[in-house]
Design a protein around this motif. Sequence first.
Motif, PDB file in Angstrom:
ATOM      1  N   ARG A 186       0.833  -1.195   0.000  1.00  0.00           N
ATOM      2  CA  ARG A 186       0.000   0.000   0.000  1.00  0.00           C
ATOM      3  C   ARG A 186       0.870   1.249   0.000  1.00  0.00           C
ATOM      4  N   LEU A 187       0.393   2.304  -0.649  1.00  0.00           N
ATOM      5  CA  LEU A 187       1.062   3.596  -0.564  1.00  0.00           C
ATOM      6  C   LEU A 187       0.631   4.357   0.686  1.00  0.00           C
ATOM      7  N   GLN A 188      -0.602   4.129   1.108  1.00  0.00           N
ATOM      8  CA  GLN A 188      -1.145   4.804   2.287  1.00  0.00           C
ATOM      9  C   GLN A 188      -0.215   4.664   3.482  1.00  0.00           C
ATOM     10  N   ASP A 189       0.142   5.816   4.082  1.00  0.00           N
ATOM     11  CA  ASP A 189       0.971   5.890   5.291  1.00  0.00           C
ATOM     12  C   ASP A 189       2.436   5.548   5.069  1.00  0.00           C
ATOM     13  N   LYS A 190       2.859   5.378   3.815  1.00  0.00           N
ATOM     14  CA  LYS A 190       4.283   5.225   3.532  1.00  0.00           C
ATOM     15  C   LYS A 190       4.928   6.612   3.513  1.00  0.00           C
ATOM     16  N   THR A 191       6.260   6.634   3.572  1.00  0.00           N
ATOM     17  CA  THR A 191       6.999   7.893   3.532  1.00  0.00           C
ATOM     18  C   THR A 191       7.860   7.951   2.283  1.00  0.00           C
ATOM     19  N   MET A 192       7.724   9.035   1.531  1.00  0.00           N
ATOM     20  CA  MET A 192       8.589   9.276   0.378  1.00  0.00           C
ATOM     21  C   MET A 192       9.593  10.352   0.732  1.00  0.00           C
ATOM     22  N   GLY A 193      10.871  10.039   0.568  1.00  0.00           N
ATOM     23  CA  GLY A 193      11.930  11.018   0.762  1.00  0.00           C
ATOM     24  C   GLY A 193      12.397  11.515  -0.588  1.00  0.00           C
ATOM     25  N   ILE A 194      12.213  12.790  -0.866  1.00  0.00           N
ATOM     26  CA  ILE A 194      12.543  13.362  -2.172  1.00  0.00           C
ATOM     27  C   ILE A 194      13.831  14.161  -2.063  1.00  0.00           C
ATOM     28  N   LEU A 195      14.841  13.712  -2.784  1.00  0.00           N
ATOM     29  CA  LEU A 195      16.126  14.403  -2.855  1.00  0.00           C
ATOM     30  C   LEU A 195      16.007  15.504  -3.901  1.00  0.00           C
ATOM     31  N   GLY A 196      15.730  16.717  -3.445  1.00  0.00           N
ATOM     32  CA  GLY A 196      15.503  17.834  -4.352  1.00  0.00           C
ATOM     33  C   GLY A 196      14.137  18.444  -4.116  1.00  0.00           C
ATOM     34  N   THR A 197      14.113  19.673  -3.592  1.00  0.00           N
ATOM     35  CA  THR A 197      12.842  20.311  -3.242  1.00  0.00           C
ATOM     36  C   THR A 197      12.501  21.467  -4.177  1.00  0.00           C
ATOM     37  N   GLY A 198      12.972  21.381  -5.436  1.00  0.00           N
ATOM     38  CA  GLY A 198      12.631  22.384  -6.437  1.00  0.00           C
ATOM     39  C   GLY A 198      11.254  22.134  -7.024  1.00  0.00           C
ATOM     40  N   SER A 199      10.996  22.721  -8.186  1.00  0.00           N
ATOM     41  CA  SER A 199       9.646  22.681  -8.756  1.00  0.00           C
ATOM     42  C   SER A 199       9.185  21.259  -9.064  1.00  0.00           C
ATOM     43  N   ILE A 200      10.091  20.401  -9.555  1.00  0.00           N
ATOM     44  CA  ILE A 200       9.695  19.020  -9.871  1.00  0.00           C
ATOM     45  C   ILE A 200       9.406  18.252  -8.586  1.00  0.00           C
ATOM     46  N   GLY A 201      10.273  18.417  -7.586  1.00  0.00           N
ATOM     47  CA  GLY A 201      10.052  17.755  -6.315  1.00  0.00           C
ATOM     48  C   GLY A 201       8.757  18.187  -5.655  1.00  0.00           C
ATOM     49  N   ILE A 202       8.441  19.464  -5.760  1.00  0.00           N
ATOM     50  CA  ILE A 202       7.193  19.984  -5.183  1.00  0.00           C
ATOM     51  C   ILE A 202       5.983  19.401  -5.900  1.00  0.00           C
ATOM     52  N   ASP A 203       6.027  19.328  -7.236  1.00  0.00           N
ATOM     53  CA  ASP A 203       4.925  18.719  -7.988  1.00  0.00           C
ATOM     54  C   ASP A 203       4.697  17.282  -7.543  1.00  0.00           C
ATOM     55  N   LEU A 204       5.790  16.525  -7.436  1.00  0.00           N
ATOM     56  CA  LEU A 204       5.694  15.130  -7.016  1.00  0.00           C
ATOM     57  C   LEU A 204       5.128  15.032  -5.605  1.00  0.00           C
ATOM     58  N   ALA A 205       5.616  15.871  -4.710  1.00  0.00           N
ATOM     59  CA  ALA A 205       5.178  15.833  -3.315  1.00  0.00           C
ATOM     60  C   ALA A 205       3.679  16.083  -3.187  1.00  0.00           C
ATOM     61  N   HIS A 206       3.190  17.082  -3.899  1.00  0.00           N
ATOM     62  CA  HIS A 206       1.749  17.376  -3.853  1.00  0.00           C
ATOM     63  C   HIS A 206       0.937  16.177  -4.358  1.00  0.00           C
ATOM     64  N   SER A 207       1.416  15.550  -5.428  1.00  0.00           N
ATOM     65  CA  SER A 207       0.656  14.448  -6.034  1.00  0.00           C
ATOM     66  C   SER A 207       0.598  13.234  -5.117  1.00  0.00           C
ATOM     67  N   VAL A 208       1.729  12.820  -4.557  1.00  0.00           N
ATOM     68  CA  VAL A 208       1.720  11.610  -3.727  1.00  0.00           C
ATOM     69  C   VAL A 208       1.039  11.854  -2.387  1.00  0.00           C
ATOM     70  N   ALA A 209       1.041  13.104  -1.935  1.00  0.00           N
ATOM     71  CA  ALA A 209       0.355  13.414  -0.678  1.00  0.00           C
ATOM     72  C   ALA A 209      -1.136  13.117  -0.782  1.00  0.00           C
ATOM     73  N   THR A 210      -1.699  13.284  -1.976  1.00  0.00           N
ATOM     74  CA  THR A 210      -3.122  12.994  -2.157  1.00  0.00           C
ATOM     75  C   THR A 210      -3.415  11.498  -2.059  1.00  0.00           C
ATOM     76  N   LEU A 211      -2.364  10.680  -2.168  1.00  0.00           N
ATOM     77  CA  LEU A 211      -2.519   9.230  -2.059  1.00  0.00           C
ATOM     78  C   LEU A 211      -2.225   8.745  -0.641  1.00  0.00           C
ATOM     79  N   GLY A 212      -2.071   9.694   0.276  1.00  0.00           N
ATOM     80  CA  GLY A 212      -1.827   9.319   1.661  1.00  0.00           C
ATOM     81  C   GLY A 212      -0.384   9.076   2.003  1.00  0.00           C
ATOM     82  N   VAL A 213       0.518   9.513   1.139  1.00  0.00           N
ATOM     83  CA  VAL A 213       1.946   9.336   1.374  1.00  0.00           C
ATOM     84  C   VAL A 213       2.493  10.536   2.142  1.00  0.00           C
ATOM     85  N   ARG A 214       3.235  10.265   3.204  1.00  0.00           N
ATOM     86  CA  ARG A 214       3.940  11.318   3.939  1.00  0.00           C
ATOM     87  C   ARG A 214       5.173  11.696   3.145  1.00  0.00           C
ATOM     88  N   VAL A 215       5.470  12.991   3.051  1.00  0.00           N
ATOM     89  CA  VAL A 215       6.572  13.444   2.206  1.00  0.00           C
ATOM     90  C   VAL A 215       7.600  14.234   3.027  1.00  0.00           C
TER      91      VAL A 215
END
Length: 313
Positions: A134-163
């Motif tokens: 399951r993705l729910q309640d998993k943690t994604m660590g994103i190396l890079g907090t620029g525009s691409i990282g922010i887009d990814l973070a917003h998207s996976v957060a909607t799936l219940g992923v902690r970022v």
Amino acid sequence: MTTLSIFIAAQNGAEYPDLLKDKLGEEIEYTVATTIEDSVSKYSGQPVLLARPDFAAAILESKPPIDWIQSTWAGVTPLIEHSYKNYILTGVKNVFGSQMTEYIIGHILYHELRMEERAEQQKQKYWKAKGSGRLQDKTMGILGTGSIGIDLAHSVATLGVRVIGYNNSGASAEPFGQVFTKESIKDFLRQSDYVVGILPDLPVTTNLIDTAALKAMKKSSLLINVGRGNLIDDDALCAALNNHEIAGAILDVFKEEPLPENSALWTTKNCIVTPHVAAMSYPADIVKVFLRNLEHYMAGEPLLYQIDFEKGY
């Protein structure tokens, strides 16, 4: 608008003129080169380049009278490494985020839904009802907090992923719950179920994911790199995968491209290799960035997304 003289240098360069004419009309002079060799031979002093960084770097050998280069890539390493820098270089923003997000989520779902395992079971006509990850309640660590990282973070957060995020400064950024630096990278890695690399090619990012970093990761973790190939120590990664120290790796970028046939990455267990396709430079997308900047250029205003040659991004 004043008559323009633009040099276009990209493998898909022939697609750009019609897109430009739709917005700029017929009063435009352009030359198109679709190879590095053509770029060098056809260039004739145009002040504006819309170009792949490697094609543009070849042109710079003659120290040309260029005012501005608009990169068609997110990464600009060939131009950062070139000694000639007497021009303005602009990058690409808000173009590749959605493509990379789809690539990353797609591969995570492939992993969590056990697609490879289930395809093999189908071949064997073997019925085994084993639950999915399951993705729910998993943690994604994103190396890079620029525009691409922010887009990814917003998207996976909607799936219940902690970022959580990683950058050089440790500066906080939304929507990352916490941001780490090199000094705290092991804490970052220990928390992450999915480690995603979206960092630029810089000395400080080279082999950031080395033996020590891989040992800090969870045995169940997935490593995904869509940024630059310098991020990972390939030998260390192969050893970690062969020793089951992490669950798997998805690699779209490499230190040498194309990836040599003798690279161990091709055949290492639980390593998926793709040929730098997580985000493609589609002319229709790049033209939008170029035209916005062209308005600024013609008005003598500062250009958007300027690259700092010292920082490398």
